[in-house]
Design a protein around this motif. Structure first.
Motif, mmCIF file in Angstrom:
data_model
loop_
_atom_site.group_PDB
_atom_site.id
_atom_site.type_symbol
_atom_site.label_atom_id
_atom_site.label_comp_id
_atom_site.label_asym_id
_atom_site.label_seq_id
_atom_site.Cartn_x
_atom_site.Cartn_y
_atom_site.Cartn_z
ATOM 1 N N ILE A 1 8.422 -9.049 2.161
ATOM 2 C CA ILE A 1 7.868 -7.920 1.413
ATOM 3 C C ILE A 1 9.018 -7.011 1.009
ATOM 4 O O ILE A 1 9.850 -6.656 1.838
ATOM 5 N N SER A 2 9.057 -6.634 -0.255
ATOM 6 C CA SER A 2 10.002 -5.642 -0.736
ATOM 7 C C SER A 2 9.195 -4.512 -1.355
ATOM 8 O O SER A 2 8.581 -4.682 -2.410
ATOM 9 N N LEU A 3 9.185 -3.362 -0.683
ATOM 10 C CA LEU A 3 8.377 -2.228 -1.138
ATOM 11 C C LEU A 3 9.244 -1.248 -1.911
ATOM 12 O O LEU A 3 10.381 -0.963 -1.519
ATOM 13 N N PRO A 4 8.747 -0.705 -3.026
ATOM 14 C CA PRO A 4 9.564 0.103 -3.932
ATOM 15 C C PRO A 4 9.777 1.541 -3.473
ATOM 16 O O PRO A 4 8.979 2.085 -2.691
ATOM 17 N N GLU A 5 10.856 2.138 -3.964
ATOM 18 C CA GLU A 5 11.061 3.576 -3.780
ATOM 19 C C GLU A 5 9.863 4.291 -4.394
ATOM 20 O O GLU A 5 9.320 3.839 -5.395
ATOM 21 N N GLY A 6 9.442 5.368 -3.794
ATOM 22 C CA GLY A 6 8.279 6.098 -4.282
ATOM 23 C C GLY A 6 7.031 5.789 -3.479
ATOM 24 O O GLY A 6 6.066 6.545 -3.521
ATOM 25 N N LEU A 7 7.036 4.680 -2.738
ATOM 26 C CA LEU A 7 5.911 4.369 -1.867
ATOM 27 C C LEU A 7 5.955 5.320 -0.682
ATOM 28 O O LEU A 7 6.980 5.445 -0.022
ATOM 29 N N THR A 8 4.853 6.045 -0.451
ATOM 30 C CA THR A 8 4.853 7.028 0.620
ATOM 31 C C THR A 8 3.946 6.672 1.792
ATOM 32 O O THR A 8 4.110 7.214 2.872
ATOM 33 N N SER A 9 2.988 5.763 1.583
ATOM 34 C CA SER A 9 2.100 5.437 2.702
ATOM 35 C C SER A 9 1.603 3.994 2.655
ATOM 36 O O SER A 9 1.446 3.414 1.584
ATOM 37 N N ILE A 10 1.377 3.467 3.846
ATOM 38 C CA ILE A 10 0.801 2.145 4.030
ATOM 39 C C ILE A 10 -0.432 2.332 4.900
ATOM 40 O O ILE A 10 -0.346 2.920 5.982
ATOM 41 N N GLY A 11 -1.573 1.852 4.447
ATOM 42 C CA GLY A 11 -2.835 2.063 5.142
ATOM 43 C C GLY A 11 -3.003 1.218 6.401
ATOM 44 O O GLY A 11 -2.265 0.259 6.651
ATOM 45 N N ASP A 12 -4.024 1.573 7.183
ATOM 46 C CA ASP A 12 -4.354 0.850 8.404
ATOM 47 C C ASP A 12 -4.564 -0.629 8.108
ATOM 48 O O ASP A 12 -5.206 -0.993 7.120
ATOM 49 N N LEU A 13 -4.018 -1.470 8.957
ATOM 50 C CA LEU A 13 -4.233 -2.922 8.908
ATOM 51 C C LEU A 13 -3.869 -3.562 7.564
ATOM 52 O O LEU A 13 -4.360 -4.641 7.232
ATOM 53 N N ALA A 14 -3.011 -2.911 6.795
ATOM 54 C CA ALA A 14 -2.680 -3.382 5.440
ATOM 55 C C ALA A 14 -2.127 -4.809 5.417
ATOM 56 O O ALA A 14 -2.409 -5.573 4.503
ATOM 57 N N PHE A 15 -1.332 -5.171 6.408
ATOM 58 C CA PHE A 15 -0.719 -6.494 6.437
ATOM 59 C C PHE A 15 -1.151 -7.287 7.671
ATOM 60 O O PHE A 15 -0.463 -8.211 8.094
ATOM 61 N N ARG A 16 -2.285 -6.957 8.228
ATOM 62 C CA ARG A 16 -2.774 -7.654 9.419
ATOM 63 C C ARG A 16 -3.000 -9.135 9.106
ATOM 64 O O ARG A 16 -3.520 -9.493 8.064
ATOM 65 N N GLY A 17 -2.596 -9.971 10.028
ATOM 66 C CA GLY A 17 -2.811 -11.398 9.865
ATOM 67 C C GLY A 17 -1.794 -12.089 8.980
ATOM 68 O O GLY A 17 -1.943 -13.261 8.678
ATOM 69 N N CYS A 18 -0.758 -11.385 8.571
ATOM 70 C CA CYS A 18 0.302 -12.004 7.766
ATOM 71 C C CYS A 18 1.273 -12.682 8.739
ATOM 72 O O CYS A 18 2.367 -12.177 9.014
ATOM 73 N N THR A 19 0.855 -13.810 9.260
ATOM 74 C CA THR A 19 1.557 -14.446 10.371
ATOM 75 C C THR A 19 2.905 -15.056 10.005
ATOM 76 O O THR A 19 3.698 -15.352 10.891
ATOM 77 N N SER A 20 3.205 -15.241 8.729
ATOM 78 C CA SER A 20 4.500 -15.788 8.318
ATOM 79 C C SER A 20 5.522 -14.701 8.015
ATOM 80 O O SER A 20 6.681 -14.998 7.719
ATOM 81 N N LEU A 21 5.104 -13.446 8.078
ATOM 82 C CA LEU A 21 5.962 -12.323 7.689
ATOM 83 C C LEU A 21 7.192 -12.230 8.583
ATOM 84 O O LEU A 21 7.089 -12.121 9.798
ATOM 85 N N SER A 22 8.366 -12.319 7.966
ATOM 86 C CA SER A 22 9.610 -12.267 8.739
ATOM 87 C C SER A 22 10.652 -11.324 8.142
ATOM 88 O O SER A 22 11.639 -11.020 8.785
ATOM 89 N N GLN A 23 10.434 -10.843 6.910
ATOM 90 C CA GLN A 23 11.398 -9.945 6.271
ATOM 91 C C GLN A 23 10.647 -8.847 5.547
ATOM 92 O O GLN A 23 9.751 -9.116 4.738
ATOM 93 N N ILE A 24 11.032 -7.586 5.839
ATOM 94 C CA ILE A 24 10.361 -6.438 5.227
ATOM 95 C C ILE A 24 11.421 -5.437 4.781
ATOM 96 O O ILE A 24 12.312 -5.092 5.555
ATOM 97 N N THR A 25 11.325 -4.996 3.531
ATOM 98 C CA THR A 25 12.205 -3.946 3.030
ATOM 99 C C THR A 25 11.339 -2.715 2.785
ATOM 100 O O THR A 25 10.453 -2.735 1.938
ATOM 101 N N LEU A 26 11.609 -1.653 3.558
ATOM 102 C CA LEU A 26 10.843 -0.416 3.450
ATOM 103 C C LEU A 26 11.656 0.624 2.690
ATOM 104 O O LEU A 26 12.870 0.734 2.896
#
Length: 86
Positions: free
Chosen positions: A29-54
């Motif tokens: 996941i690559s999240l853009p500048e300007g993103l201020t919030s991520i909701g509850d359980l937004a990425f729940r169950g994303c079992t392959s997730l290994s790289q996140i750019t906040l």
């Protein structure tokens, strides 16, 4: 299931509750500048997730947004977000 990536476009300011719940093949996941919030359980169950750019301006991450699937080094980032949101 082939792994896939999420690159959000600029202008998005929030990700809602359950928006990507159950996206099992989401690996990065690559999240853009300007993103201020991520909701509850937004990425729940994303079992392959290994790289996140906040983005730097992220101010809140909802309960179990990543369902405890983040690498250990992201704990410091969440602590910083928590301190900045009060």
């Amino acid at each position: 299931i082939l792994p896939c990536a999420l690159n959000c476009r600029k202008g998005i300011t929030s990700i809602g509750e359950y928006d990507f719940w159950g996206c099992y093949s989401l690996a990065s996941i690559s999240l853009p500048e300007g993103l201020t919030s991520i909701g509850d359980l937004a990425f729940r169950g994303c079992t392959s997730l290994s790289q996140i750019t906040l983005p730097e301006g992220l101010m809140s991450i909802g309960d179990n947004a990543f369902d405890d699937q983040l690498p250990a080094d992201y704990e410091d980032i969440f602590l910083m977000i928590l301190l900045n949101s009060y």
